[in-house]
Design an enzyme around this catalytic site. Structure first.
Site, mmCIF file in Angstrom:
data_model
loop_
_atom_site.group_PDB
_atom_site.id
_atom_site.type_symbol
_atom_site.label_atom_id
_atom_site.label_comp_id
_atom_site.label_asym_id
_atom_site.label_seq_id
_atom_site.Cartn_x
_atom_site.Cartn_y
_atom_site.Cartn_z
ATOM 1 N N LYS A 164 0.854 -1.191 0.000
ATOM 2 C CA LYS A 164 0.000 0.000 0.000
ATOM 3 C C LYS A 164 0.886 1.236 0.000
ATOM 4 O O LYS A 164 1.922 1.264 0.666
ATOM 5 C CB LYS A 164 -0.923 0.021 1.224
ATOM 6 N N GLU A 232 -9.316 7.867 3.672
ATOM 7 C CA GLU A 232 -9.219 8.235 5.086
ATOM 8 C C GLU A 232 -9.710 9.659 5.306
ATOM 9 O O GLU A 232 -9.307 10.581 4.610
ATOM 10 C CB GLU A 232 -7.775 8.101 5.579
#
Length: 315
Positions: A164, A232
């Site tokens: 990631k 996020e």
């Protein structure tokens, strides 16, 4: 089709669970014909087949079929095995280890050399969950070549199944280079902790006119080949819009309930970390109190001479 599940605990060893279909429509996944690791060797002498790993294609297919899945961070063998047994489909060895393992204030100081042993422990303790490792700050920003080299280290030295990295349009070439090298990539947009100083601190991203830039980031990482994207601290409505548009799964952390999956830092989720938690954190236990009580009783019994008891001593 549900995601691959752990075998039922009380299932007789000789009764293997049926192997799930592959996420591709024309071919089932087969046992590698060229040997395998410890799980393959164990299976060769037993009637039961080992659990099948969750694949990136399983998660993409889950989105297409409207099935949600859960992800948690993990940095050690015990939580990894426990979370997998509890049904967590993907485990993230995050750069959040910086402030949840190594004691730093932010994620910025943690290094590749510090994360690889943690990722190796997690991958080695699991047999079913998809293991994703963060590329830490400074390990992919310089060039596409640097990004590929770092991702290769995590695949070879830690045994993870995907990496990631943070960013959208700006890192699209990094994602394309890594996926071209045969390594799956989970993207991360919205609030990106590695860029907290550039973003002016921990702030919701994508409000107002900034929503267009976040949409562009989502489209860029998907086009570059990411198999999923973390969002996020993004407004719930905008996250829902991205989720509806994308064919790859969205993973929310402070991005509302319409994402295809959710992720939390496990110490937040289980209540090991104390103090004020971010708004998006839900504490499902009070592990801090449980451990504090256990350690306190241990100390008291040692000081009083109650521990160890005769039955815990040798003649």
């Amino acid at each position: 089709m549900p995601l691959p599940q752990n075998p039922t605990p009380d299932r007789p060893e000789s009764s293997a669970p049926a192997q799930p279909e592959s996420s591709t429509s024309d071919q089932s996944e087969m046992t590698p014909p060229y040997g395998g690791g410890p799980s393959q060797a164990a299976a060769a002498g037993a009637a039961a087949a080992p659990p099948r790993r969750v694949r990136t294609l399983d998660l993409i297919k889950a989105k297409a079929e409207g099935r949600r899945w859960a992800m948690l961070t993990s940095y050690d063998q015990y939580t990894a095995a426990l979370f997998e047994q509890a049904g967590v489909e993907a485990l993230l060895v995050g750069d959040s280890a910086a402030n949840n393992v190594y004691g730093h204030e932010t994620t910025l100081p943690v290094t590749v050399d510090e994360l690889i042993p943690l990722a190796r422990a997690v991958s080695g303790a699991t047999s079913r969950a998809l293991i994703v490792a963060d590329l830490p700050f400074g390990s992919y920003e310089i060039s596409d070549e640097q990004a590929v080299a770092t991702a290769v280290r995590f695949m070879k030295e830690a045994g993870v199944h995907a990496v990631k990295l943070e960013g959208g349009v700006a890192v699209a070439s990094r994602i394309k280079a890594i996926t071209t090298a045969g390594i799956p990539v989970m993207a991360h947009i919205g609030f990106t902790p590695q860029a907290e100083h550039n973003l002016g601190g921990y702030k919701v991203q994508g409000r107002g006119d900034a929503g267009d830039a976040l949409l562009a980031d989502a489209r860029a990482v998907a086009e570059a080949g990411a198999f999923s994207v973390v969002m996020e601290m993004v407004p719930a409505g905008l996250a829902a819009q991205v989720t509806a548009e994308m064919t790859i799964p969205t993973v929310g952390i402070g991005a509302g309930a319409d994402c295809d999956a959710q992720v939390l830092v496990w110490q937040d989720m289980a209540g090991l970390r104390t103090g004020k938690a971010p708004r998006f954190v839900k504490r499902y236990a009070d592990l801090h109190s449980v451990l504090s009580d256990a350690v306190g009783r241990y100390v008291d019994e040692v000081k009083s001479g109650e521990f160890p008891e005769p039955e815990r001593s040798f003649e």
